[in-house]
Design a protein around this motif. Structure first.
Motif, PDB file in Angstrom:
ATOM      1  N   THR A  95     -18.138 -20.396 -60.435  1.00 11.32           N
ATOM      2  CA  THR A  95     -18.024 -20.571 -58.984  1.00 11.32           C
ATOM      3  C   THR A  95     -19.364 -20.251 -58.325  1.00 11.32           C
ATOM      4  N   THR A  96     -19.782 -21.105 -57.408  1.00 13.18           N
ATOM      5  CA  THR A  96     -21.014 -20.872 -56.647  1.00 13.18           C
ATOM      6  C   THR A  96     -20.657 -20.208 -55.325  1.00 13.18           C
ATOM      7  N   PHE A  97     -21.212 -19.038 -55.084  1.00  9.98           N
ATOM      8  CA  PHE A  97     -20.916 -18.244 -53.902  1.00  9.98           C
ATOM      9  C   PHE A  97     -22.046 -18.430 -52.883  1.00  9.98           C
ATOM     10  N   ILE A  98     -21.728 -19.100 -51.759  1.00  4.61           N
ATOM     11  CA  ILE A  98     -22.680 -19.249 -50.657  1.00  4.61           C
ATOM     12  C   ILE A  98     -22.317 -18.224 -49.588  1.00  4.61           C
ATOM     13  N   GLN A  99     -23.157 -17.219 -49.454  1.00  2.00           N
ATOM     14  CA  GLN A  99     -22.956 -16.170 -48.450  1.00  2.00           C
ATOM     15  C   GLN A  99     -23.728 -16.558 -47.189  1.00  2.00           C
ATOM     16  N   THR A 100     -23.007 -16.752 -46.096  1.00  2.00           N
ATOM     17  CA  THR A 100     -23.664 -17.193 -44.860  1.00  2.00           C
ATOM     18  C   THR A 100     -24.113 -16.031 -43.984  1.00  2.00           C
ATOM     19  N   TRP A 101     -23.514 -14.854 -44.185  1.00  2.00           N
ATOM     20  CA  TRP A 101     -23.656 -13.687 -43.320  1.00  2.00           C
ATOM     21  C   TRP A 101     -23.337 -14.086 -41.881  1.00  2.00           C
ATOM     22  N   HIS A 102     -23.545 -13.169 -40.923  1.00  2.00           N
ATOM     23  CA  HIS A 102     -23.016 -13.435 -39.582  1.00  2.00           C
ATOM     24  C   HIS A 102     -23.894 -12.908 -38.453  1.00  2.00           C
ATOM     25  N   GLY A 103     -25.186 -12.748 -38.693  1.00  2.00           N
ATOM     26  CA  GLY A 103     -26.030 -12.346 -37.575  1.00  2.00           C
ATOM     27  C   GLY A 103     -27.419 -11.924 -37.996  1.00  2.00           C
ATOM     28  N   THR A 104     -28.361 -12.059 -37.068  1.00  2.00           N
ATOM     29  CA  THR A 104     -29.707 -11.520 -37.254  1.00  2.00           C
ATOM     30  C   THR A 104     -29.648 -10.023 -36.974  1.00  2.00           C
ATOM     31  N   PRO A 105     -30.115  -9.191 -37.891  1.00  2.00           N
ATOM     32  CA  PRO A 105     -29.943  -7.747 -37.708  1.00  2.00           C
ATOM     33  C   PRO A 105     -30.982  -7.107 -36.796  1.00  2.00           C
TER      34      PRO A 105
END
Length: 380
Positions: A95-105
């Motif tokens: 499985t290929t996991f694409i992590q998009t995250w959710h904000g500029t820190p």
């Protein structure tokens, strides 16, 4: 187990909603290949399942952590998620996991947080959870070079980056015209307010009465607020979902809307002035090059004791004026009422946009869709 080719499992904020970067990618993917709709699933909490099925009748849903969920999560070709997966669930090696995250820190993140204040969390364990989780990601989306560099350290991440901007922000480029904005206003608030101001404060880890019960106090008086803005102003409050039911707007129900569950990019598009403190909304809103006002009423505590910042949070670096008390806050609102801008900060806003929005071009979702459908993407 072999994966089912072309199957994609999406999840946003641990299954709480259908939103953010995963939803933007889902929409683009199913637009590029309508047959993909049959192979795409959103993983959602059982408690949210009924609501979301009604809201999105064309999306296939699976109830998170149920036996039925297992057969999809275990054999998906791709995972597209914006937050962490529980450590106890092991990813299929195929499985290929694409992590998009959710904000500029802006605030310290992951391993970079020296003292974790979240109830029930130990700092060392919290750090290790981030390291272990990031090791599972095959791709991590970065919205800008600043975030790229921080993600490497905060997550201990050494995998592949997709330096393409945030998919959720594509709409700020593709639907940013008068007709689109008028339609969004009508849908969200039911009329066409002359001016919209949005108050979107950050999440405060330590503002709780007991574990799981969080508090929220509006740091300004609504009567005085409306004395200093245009009479036809609508105030939208965008709180964290955990405190959305604890906000008192008594007497101002016709002039204030609490919109915690609406896609925030829709709110950006109708907002003329953003009021915030340390929230990462500033980075996304900067794409629109519109005025911002910063009201960090607890700056010393937040910066020095709670989370800490990655960059110098002051008048020289912020894209708008900063005030720390109600008197100055009302004065800046009055200034905006007169001019419709903060002219002294136009250069700051330009520099801020160049630093944090340079990779944004309205094409990020398209690139992730190409990656899933074709195994790669182009910058054309």
């Amino acid at each position: 187990m072999p994966v089912k080719k072309g199957t994609v499992l999406f999840e946003s904020f641990n299954g709480k909603d259908v939103s953010d970067n995963p939803f933007a990618i889902y929409n683009q993917l199913t637009q590029d290949d309508p047959t993909a709709r049959k192979r795409c699933y959103f993983s959602v909490k059982p408690s949210e399942y009924g609501r979301l099925v009604k809201q999105y009748p064309n999306i296939q849903f699976v109830k998170r952590f149920t036996p039925g969920w297992v057969k999809y999560i275990a054999r998906a070709d791709y995972w597209v998620m914006n937050s962490r997966m529980p450590k106890w669930w092991r990813k299929n090696k195929r499985t290929t996991f694409i992590q998009t995250w959710h904000g500029t820190p802006l605030k310290k993140l992951g391993i970079d947080i020296e003292n974790v204040e979240i109830p029930g969390s130990q700092t060392a364990e919290y750090h290790q959870e981030f390291i272990d989780e990031a090791a599972r990601w095959d791709y991590l989306i970065a919205p800008n070079q600043y975030s790229h560099d921080i993600f490497k350290s905060a997550f201990g991440y050494s995998g592949k980056f997709l330096d393409i901007g945030y998919p959720r922000n594509d709409i700020l480029y593709t639907e940013n015209n008068a007709d689109d904005i008028r339609k969004i206003k009508q849908t969200l608030v039911g009329y066409q307010p002359k001016q919209v101001m949005m108050y979107a404060p950050t999440w405060r880890d330590d503002d709780f009465s007991e574990k799981g019960k969080y508090q929220f106090t509006l740091p300004f008086d609504l009567a005085q607020f409306f004395e200093n803005v245009d009479p036809q102003t609508l105030l939208v409050i965008r709180p964290h979902y955990l405190v959305k039911d604890n906000i008192d707007i008594s007497g101002f129900e016709d002039r204030v809307k609490i919109l915690a569950d609406v896609d925030i990019n829709q709110l950006y598009l109708i907002t003329d002035l953003l009021i915030t403190d340390y929230s990462s909304v500033m980075f996304d809103f900067a794409n629109l090059k519109r005025p911002m006002l910063f009201y960090p009423y607890d700056l010393a505590h937040y910066r020095d004791q709670l989370r800490g910042f990655y960059f110098q949070y002051d008048q020289a670096n912020l894209p708008g004026p900063m005030v720390e008390n109600q008197t100055d806050f009302y004065q800046k609102l009055s200034e905006y009422r007169q001019t419709g801008a903060f002219t002294d900060f136009s250069d700051n806003l330009t520099r801020f946009n160049q630093k944090f929005c340079a990779w944004e071009d309205g094409q990020a979702s398209k690139k992730v869709s190409q990656l899933i459908l074709q195994g790669g993407y182009t910058n054309e």
